[in-house]
Design a protein around this motif. Sequence first.
Motif, PDB file in Angstrom:
ATOM      1  N   VAL A  20     -21.962 -15.645   9.284  1.00  0.00           N
ATOM      2  CA  VAL A  20     -23.338 -15.906   9.721  1.00  0.00           C
ATOM      3  C   VAL A  20     -23.341 -16.383  11.174  1.00  0.00           C
ATOM      4  O   VAL A  20     -24.148 -15.930  12.001  1.00  0.00           O
ATOM      5  N   SER A  21     -22.446 -17.317  11.493  1.00  0.00           N
ATOM      6  CA  SER A  21     -22.390 -17.864  12.848  1.00  0.00           C
ATOM      7  C   SER A  21     -22.038 -16.794  13.867  1.00  0.00           C
ATOM      8  O   SER A  21     -22.574 -16.773  14.977  1.00  0.00           O
ATOM      9  N   PHE A  22     -21.122 -15.908  13.501  1.00  0.00           N
ATOM     10  CA  PHE A  22     -20.680 -14.855  14.419  1.00  0.00           C
ATOM     11  C   PHE A  22     -21.848 -13.930  14.771  1.00  0.00           C
ATOM     12  O   PHE A  22     -22.085 -13.630  15.947  1.00  0.00           O
ATOM     13  N   VAL A  23     -22.565 -13.509  13.746  1.00  0.00           N
ATOM     14  CA  VAL A  23     -23.717 -12.626  13.981  1.00  0.00           C
ATOM     15  C   VAL A  23     -24.788 -13.357  14.787  1.00  0.00           C
ATOM     16  O   VAL A  23     -25.368 -12.807  15.735  1.00  0.00           O
ATOM     17  N   ALA A  24     -25.034 -14.631  14.407  1.00  0.00           N
ATOM     18  CA  ALA A  24     -26.054 -15.406  15.119  1.00  0.00           C
ATOM     19  C   ALA A  24     -25.659 -15.643  16.570  1.00  0.00           C
ATOM     20  O   ALA A  24     -26.493 -15.525  17.479  1.00  0.00           O
ATOM     21  N   MET A  25     -24.391 -15.965  16.825  1.00  0.00           N
ATOM     22  CA  MET A  25     -23.941 -16.205  18.190  1.00  0.00           C
ATOM     23  C   MET A  25     -24.050 -14.947  19.047  1.00  0.00           C
ATOM     24  O   MET A  25     -24.373 -15.012  20.237  1.00  0.00           O
ATOM     25  N   ALA A  26     -23.771 -13.804  18.446  1.00  0.00           N
ATOM     26  CA  ALA A  26     -23.929 -12.547  19.182  1.00  0.00           C
ATOM     27  C   ALA A  26     -25.398 -12.350  19.573  1.00  0.00           C
ATOM     28  O   ALA A  26     -25.711 -11.934  20.695  1.00  0.00           O
ATOM     29  N   PHE A  27     -26.296 -12.671  18.646  1.00  0.00           N
ATOM     30  CA  PHE A  27     -27.731 -12.575  18.928  1.00  0.00           C
ATOM     31  C   PHE A  27     -28.135 -13.567  20.015  1.00  0.00           C
ATOM     32  O   PHE A  27     -28.844 -13.218  20.974  1.00  0.00           O
ATOM     33  N   PHE A  28     -27.670 -14.812  19.884  1.00  0.00           N
ATOM     34  CA  PHE A  28     -28.004 -15.832  20.878  1.00  0.00           C
ATOM     35  C   PHE A  28     -27.489 -15.444  22.261  1.00  0.00           C
ATOM     36  O   PHE A  28     -28.191 -15.603  23.267  1.00  0.00           O
ATOM     37  N   ALA A  29     -26.252 -14.947  22.308  1.00  0.00           N
ATOM     38  CA  ALA A  29     -25.641 -14.587  23.592  1.00  0.00           C
ATOM     39  C   ALA A  29     -26.425 -13.477  24.284  1.00  0.00           C
ATOM     40  O   ALA A  29     -26.648 -13.520  25.497  1.00  0.00           O
ATOM     41  N   ARG A  30     -26.854 -12.494  23.524  1.00  0.00           N
ATOM     42  CA  ARG A  30     -27.593 -11.382  24.124  1.00  0.00           C
ATOM     43  C   ARG A  30     -29.002 -11.806  24.541  1.00  0.00           C
ATOM     44  O   ARG A  30     -29.543 -11.308  25.530  1.00  0.00           O
ATOM     45  N   GLY A 306     -16.950  -7.954  25.102  1.00  0.00           N
ATOM     46  CA  GLY A 306     -17.909  -7.140  25.835  1.00  0.00           C
ATOM     47  C   GLY A 306     -18.875  -6.383  24.957  1.00  0.00           C
ATOM     48  O   GLY A 306     -20.088  -6.354  25.223  1.00  0.00           O
ATOM     49  N   VAL A 307     -18.386  -5.779  23.886  1.00  0.00           N
ATOM     50  CA  VAL A 307     -19.234  -4.960  23.019  1.00  0.00           C
ATOM     51  C   VAL A 307     -20.123  -5.821  22.130  1.00  0.00           C
ATOM     52  O   VAL A 307     -21.310  -5.546  21.947  1.00  0.00           O
ATOM     53  N   VAL A 308     -19.559  -6.889  21.571  1.00  0.00           N
ATOM     54  CA  VAL A 308     -20.303  -7.705  20.608  1.00  0.00           C
ATOM     55  C   VAL A 308     -21.272  -8.667  21.303  1.00  0.00           C
ATOM     56  O   VAL A 308     -22.435  -8.783  20.913  1.00  0.00           O
ATOM     57  N   PHE A 309     -20.803  -9.359  22.352  1.00  0.00           N
ATOM     58  CA  PHE A 309     -21.598 -10.426  22.958  1.00  0.00           C
ATOM     59  C   PHE A 309     -22.263 -10.032  24.271  1.00  0.00           C
ATOM     60  O   PHE A 309     -23.210 -10.684  24.709  1.00  0.00           O
ATOM     61  N   GLY A 310     -21.775  -8.991  24.904  1.00  0.00           N
ATOM     62  CA  GLY A 310     -22.335  -8.571  26.177  1.00  0.00           C
ATOM     63  C   GLY A 310     -21.269  -8.579  27.263  1.00  0.00           C
ATOM     64  O   GLY A 310     -20.336  -9.388  27.233  1.00  0.00           O
ATOM     65  N   THR A 433     -19.219   0.801  20.543  1.00  0.00           N
ATOM     66  CA  THR A 433     -20.301   0.203  19.758  1.00  0.00           C
ATOM     67  C   THR A 433     -19.718  -0.784  18.753  1.00  0.00           C
ATOM     68  O   THR A 433     -18.521  -0.733  18.427  1.00  0.00           O
ATOM     69  N   VAL A 434     -20.570  -1.664  18.255  1.00  0.00           N
ATOM     70  CA  VAL A 434     -20.128  -2.651  17.272  1.00  0.00           C
ATOM     71  C   VAL A 434     -19.627  -1.985  15.987  1.00  0.00           C
ATOM     72  O   VAL A 434     -18.579  -2.388  15.450  1.00  0.00           O
ATOM     73  N   PRO A 435     -20.329  -0.970  15.430  1.00  0.00           N
ATOM     74  CA  PRO A 435     -19.813  -0.322  14.219  1.00  0.00           C
ATOM     75  C   PRO A 435     -18.417   0.264  14.410  1.00  0.00           C
ATOM     76  O   PRO A 435     -17.570   0.180  13.519  1.00  0.00           O
ATOM     77  N   ARG A 436     -18.168   0.872  15.577  1.00  0.00           N
ATOM     78  CA  ARG A 436     -16.830   1.419  15.822  1.00  0.00           C
ATOM     79  C   ARG A 436     -15.782   0.315  15.893  1.00  0.00           C
ATOM     80  O   ARG A 436     -14.666   0.453  15.380  1.00  0.00           O
ATOM     81  N   LEU A 437     -16.130  -0.785  16.529  1.00  0.00           N
ATOM     82  CA  LEU A 437     -15.202  -1.912  16.613  1.00  0.00           C
ATOM     83  C   LEU A 437     -14.894  -2.453  15.224  1.00  0.00           C
ATOM     84  O   LEU A 437     -13.721  -2.709  14.883  1.00  0.00           O
ATOM     85  N   LEU A 438     -15.933  -2.637  14.418  1.00  0.00           N
ATOM     86  CA  LEU A 438     -15.727  -3.135  13.063  1.00  0.00           C
ATOM     87  C   LEU A 438     -14.871  -2.176  12.236  1.00  0.00           C
ATOM     88  O   LEU A 438     -14.041  -2.615  11.428  1.00  0.00           O
ATOM     89  N   ALA A 439     -15.058  -0.883  12.447  1.00  0.00           N
ATOM     90  CA  ALA A 439     -14.274   0.110  11.711  1.00  0.00           C
ATOM     91  C   ALA A 439     -12.799   0.013  12.076  1.00  0.00           C
ATOM     92  O   ALA A 439     -11.919   0.060  11.194  1.00  0.00           O
TER      93      ALA A 439
END
Length: 475
Positions: A20-30, A306-310, A433-439
Amino acid sequence: MNISKSSVKLFGAQIATNAVSFVAMAFFARELGSEQMGVFFLFQAVSSVLVTASDIGIVTAMEKRISGGQDAGSVVSSAVALMLGLVAFVAFGIVLFRGPLNDYIGASLALWLIAAIALTQVKRVVMAWLRGDLRVGDTADIQLLSSLIQMGTSVVLILLGVDVMALVLGVLVGSALSSAWALFRERPPVGKPNPRDAVSLFNYAKYNFIPSVGIEVHNWMDVLVIGLFLTQSAVGAYEIAWRVAGVTTLLASAIGMSVLPQTSAWDARSETGRIERLVSSSIVPSLFLIIPSVFGAVLLSREILGVVFGEGFAVASLALIVLVAGKIPEAIQLLVGKCLLGLDKPNLVARATVVALVLNLVLNVALVTQFGLIGAAFATTLSFTAGMLLRVRYLTEFITLQLPYWKLAWCVLASLVMSVVIVVVRAQVPITTVPRLLAVVAVGAVVYGAVVMLYPPLRSLLLGYVSNLVPRPAA
């Protein structure tokens, strides 16, 4: 108390919390950018250090005394009485120096520190009581709830147009509501403060104060120094890298929290052999996620930031590699340090902490001014290594510590195989992209897990931990 069961429950909660924090931090950072994120991280750094200063090791002393068999109601009440005066003293200092604090943080947030400290201490007392009562696994729900409320509140406020204050209010609301829920559900025992218990707590805390403050200052030293010599944007990029690296120590942290009260209970019964087996068997699980993460960071650090946070956060990509590597000595230090505290040796932990803390400060000032973010990462890693070596040396004076060399070597081999696969996959699938990174990360994790499971001793160890996730039917 079942160590692996408690560790797995905590680990599961921490996985959910960090997801949850990881997704939220990515949102906050962007949404907010590196500068406003830096302001929030400096607020958190100052808050964390002052929380520990308003504790002086009493929370850990409380955990130790309760797990050692002292009356929980009297210990809790005596601890709260001691901490009330300390919190009031720290609050007075904040009011007195609010101007310089606001200038350092980069926003008028100094007075909000008082609320953050008070609410955090309430939650810490409840959590320490549960751990001292050998109910470490029960703290998982409180941790998860606090994080969910914090992140959810911040997201809503940012969508409503609030800036960095959204993150501060999220922290306060998360701590307040989770503490209220914990107090209502758990109802910690409350007795009459006892001078004898207060003295007992203080006698333990006077040694534990240094490692308690040291851990927090150590964790935030690089950020504090970066905030002094560089910019809020640099703080934001570096702290995001630190938090990404911190995901790798989730299992080590869960194991460490379970080890202290259990070691304390066994030490009270002079069961040294069980303590030796516990520590030796906990080394591989503590490092199981960190070893492959070092290899993954070398290959994917720039893409992760770079991809996840900007792209503005990618300046910390080299620092991320060093920080992840530094999690190896940090995890061992955490395990060994908690064991020493359980053995009632806070004075030895204090000695090691003083050395590491001074080294951390000197190296950070010297390296940050010369090399920037990578210098801060090296300073933190080297000081963690020094602290770990000292703690190991002290622990071996009381117990025999056996390193599982072959299991660790197999983890390294599995990481090498994983790295080869990631290099091949990345050559075919550019990570944009984030999906490619996660894959790609998922493929690497599957390969690492598959190779690890080929080694029977590791397979047996891991299946033992996983089995604790499955509820057993009542007899």
